[in-house]
Scaffold this active site. Structure first.
Site, PDB file in Angstrom:
ATOM      1  N   ALA A 284       0.848  -1.204   0.000  1.00 45.81           N
ATOM      2  CA  ALA A 284       0.000   0.000   0.000  1.00 45.81           C
ATOM      3  C   ALA A 284       0.873   1.240   0.000  1.00 45.81           C
ATOM      4  O   ALA A 284       2.097   1.151  -0.106  1.00 45.81           O
ATOM      5  CB  ALA A 284      -0.905  -0.013   1.220  1.00 45.81           C
ATOM      6  N   ASN A 285       0.263   2.405   0.099  1.00 50.33           N
ATOM      7  CA  ASN A 285       1.020   3.649   0.253  1.00 50.33           C
ATOM      8  C   ASN A 285       0.286   4.571   1.221  1.00 50.33           C
ATOM      9  O   ASN A 285      -0.791   4.231   1.715  1.00 50.33           O
ATOM     10  CB  ASN A 285       1.267   4.313  -1.107  1.00 50.33           C
ATOM     11  CG  ASN A 285      -0.030   4.675  -1.793  1.00 50.33           C
ATOM     12  OD1 ASN A 285      -0.793   5.509  -1.303  1.00 50.33           O
ATOM     13  ND2 ASN A 285      -0.302   4.033  -2.929  1.00 50.33           N
ATOM     14  N   ARG A 286       0.856   5.740   1.493  1.00 51.74           N
ATOM     15  CA  ARG A 286       0.345   6.601   2.568  1.00 51.74           C
ATOM     16  C   ARG A 286      -0.802   7.511   2.162  1.00 51.74           C
ATOM     17  O   ARG A 286      -1.208   8.374   2.928  1.00 51.74           O
ATOM     18  CB  ARG A 286       1.479   7.479   3.118  1.00 51.74           C
ATOM     19  CG  ARG A 286       2.551   6.701   3.809  1.00 51.74           C
ATOM     20  CD  ARG A 286       3.585   7.632   4.423  1.00 51.74           C
ATOM     21  NE  ARG A 286       4.780   6.902   4.752  1.00 51.74           N
ATOM     22  CZ  ARG A 286       4.905   6.125   5.813  1.00 51.74           C
ATOM     23  NH1 ARG A 286       3.899   5.979   6.648  1.00 51.74           N
ATOM     24  NH2 ARG A 286       6.030   5.484   6.038  1.00 51.74           N
ATOM     25  N   SER A 287      -1.342   7.378   0.967  1.00 50.18           N
ATOM     26  CA  SER A 287      -2.438   8.258   0.547  1.00 50.18           C
ATOM     27  C   SER A 287      -3.661   8.071   1.456  1.00 50.18           C
ATOM     28  O   SER A 287      -4.065   6.955   1.750  1.00 50.18           O
ATOM     29  CB  SER A 287      -2.811   7.929  -0.901  1.00 50.18           C
ATOM     30  OG  SER A 287      -4.032   8.560  -1.221  1.00 50.18           O
TER      31      SER A 287
ATOM     32  N   ALA B 275      -3.486   7.551  -5.681  1.00 49.36           N
ATOM     33  CA  ALA B 275      -2.088   7.140  -5.675  1.00 49.36           C
ATOM     34  C   ALA B 275      -2.076   5.647  -6.001  1.00 49.36           C
ATOM     35  O   ALA B 275      -2.042   4.797  -5.109  1.00 49.36           O
ATOM     36  CB  ALA B 275      -1.461   7.412  -4.312  1.00 49.36           C
TER      37      ALA B 275
END
Ligand code: C5P
Length: 403
Positions: free
Chosen positions: A211-214, A277
């Protein structure tokens, strides 16, 4: 009159500021609204139902378990048969109940049951407003989409303490009501928009993912801002913890491939704003079962495969929207990378932002963007994500007019 034909459910909770609610009822009616009042038990210690009833020219609702009131309209209809719910004054106690979904009296039950917009005018002692639980509750309520007017700074009625906690004046509350109900011009009425927002989750196995921090805050705010201008908005959201915006059809997806399908299936559209993102890579073959840790064995290798580029696909699609807007989250050389992206992705406009860790943009509430298009580069100041969204929606409406 600005509020002609508008129905307002006014919830009066306990506090010395309740005396101002009498004037508020008068002012709202002067502006053309009809007012249906609900009073908490505590409110009745400060002003009488008789006075409230006389000013509102109707029934005053007091009790969740009153057979007469339930037969008349019932708390669910009370919650829905209105254009707006206004809570003035909103006490610390009622805010706490709202934040936690408690519903043990008529006011809190109506607030939990309503599907209408809610505007609250907090009023309390400054120490109570500053107290950590009230701070937390106010944050929660804002995240839940509750609108606030005030509280204001100044002298308290009940003591000579000063600070933030005084209820907004009745006319300030009326202005906030007008702003919420009138909504302003609708330059995007009849236009269809697809917005993507949030991160994507790419599964490694049934329990793990990349995942990512969006947070989805910017994309969701843009969807809401476009809807406010009258657009018919479909929001395709990756996994986020923030609520679905009001006035928007939200579709929830997890993986980039699902997001692409959700977007393509909604073409044709007039506008596409791709804010998500999206993970550039997915795990080439995600495991059907949880990957087990084997003693003595090396960690399993992760083979990655490239994800589809949703923006690029939309930008070159035979059903390409008239206006395609992309984002460019960069940590270096923001302008040049943004320009190159405009070309490569077939976008009309790229909103470039610096997401270096020190900016706090990713997952935060503020953003500082540059708008890159054939018209050149426009650098915007550091703004809240809602403000960026409002400005971008206005710019999109203007650009669409030119095409
Ligand atoms: O190439 P990059 O990821 O920096 O491009 C960012 C822009 O492209 C954003 O608008 C993002 O939503 C979009 N994008 C996409 N699908 C991808 C990767 C990025 O739609 N797979």
């Amino acid at each position: 009159m600005e509020l002609s034909g508008k129905r307002i459910l006014l919830i009066i909770s306990g506090g010395i500021a309740a005396y101002k609610s009498l004037d508020l009822i008068r002012r709202l009616r002067e502006h053309g609204a009809s007012v249906r009042p609900v009073m908490t038990k505590a409110a009745q210690e400060f002003i009488t139902p008789l006075a409230v009833g006389a000013l509102s020219a109707g029934h005053v609702y007091l009790d969740l378990f009153s057979r007469e009131d339930e037969q008349d309209v019932g708390h669910i209809r009370l919650a829905r048969d209105t254009d707006l719910v206004v809570v003035a004054p909103a006490s610390a106690d009622l805010m706490a109940k709202m934040a936690h979904g408690l519903a043990d009296d008529l006011a809190s039950a109506v607030l939990l049951a309503t599907d209408r917009p809610v505007l609250i005018a907090p009023a309390m002692n400054p120490k109570m407003w500053d107290a950590p639980p009230t701070r937390r509750n106010a944050e929660t309520l804002k995240r839940d989409g509750i609108h606030f007017v005030g509280p204001m700074a100044g002298e308290m009625a009940e003591s000579n303490e000063a600070g933030v906690g005084r209820m907004a004046e009745p006319l300030e509350i009326v202005s906030a009501v007008v702003k919420l109900l009138d909504g302003g011009p609708k330059p995007l009425a009849g236009r269809t928009v697809i917005v993507t927002s949030g991160p994507t989750h790419e599964p490694i196995d049934p329990v793990r993912y990349i995942a990512n921090r969006s947070s989805g805050r910017q994309g969701h705010a843009i969807a809401a801002a476009l809807a406010k201008l009258g657009a018919d908005v479909a929001l395709v959201s990756g996994p986020v913890t923030i609520p679905d915006p009001a006035g928007v059809r939200t579709v929830h997806v997890e993986r980039a491939e699902e997001m692409l399908q959700a977007v393509i299936s909604r073409l044709p559209a007039d506008i596409a704003v791709m804010v998500a993102a999206v993970a550039d890579w997915r795990v080439a073959s995600s495991a059907g079962q949880k990957i087990k840790k084997q003693p003595g064995e090396p960690p399993p290798p992760l083979q990655l495969a490239e994800n589809p580029d949703i923006l690029k696909t939309v930008g070159h699609h035979e059903k390409r929207p008239k206006l395609v807007v992309g984002f460019a989250a960069e940590t270096q050389d923001v302008v040049n990378n943004g320009r190159a992206k405009l070309e490569r992705k077939g976008a009309d406009m790229i909103v470039a932002n610096d997401v270096s860790p020190e900016t706090g943009v990713m997952g935060g509430i503020r953003n500082k963007v540059k708008i890159i298009s054939a018209n050149g580069i426009d650098e915007w100041p550091d703004l809240g994500k809602e403000e960026v969204a409002d400005r971008l929606a206005a710019l999109i409406a203007a650009r669409l007019m030119e095409t």
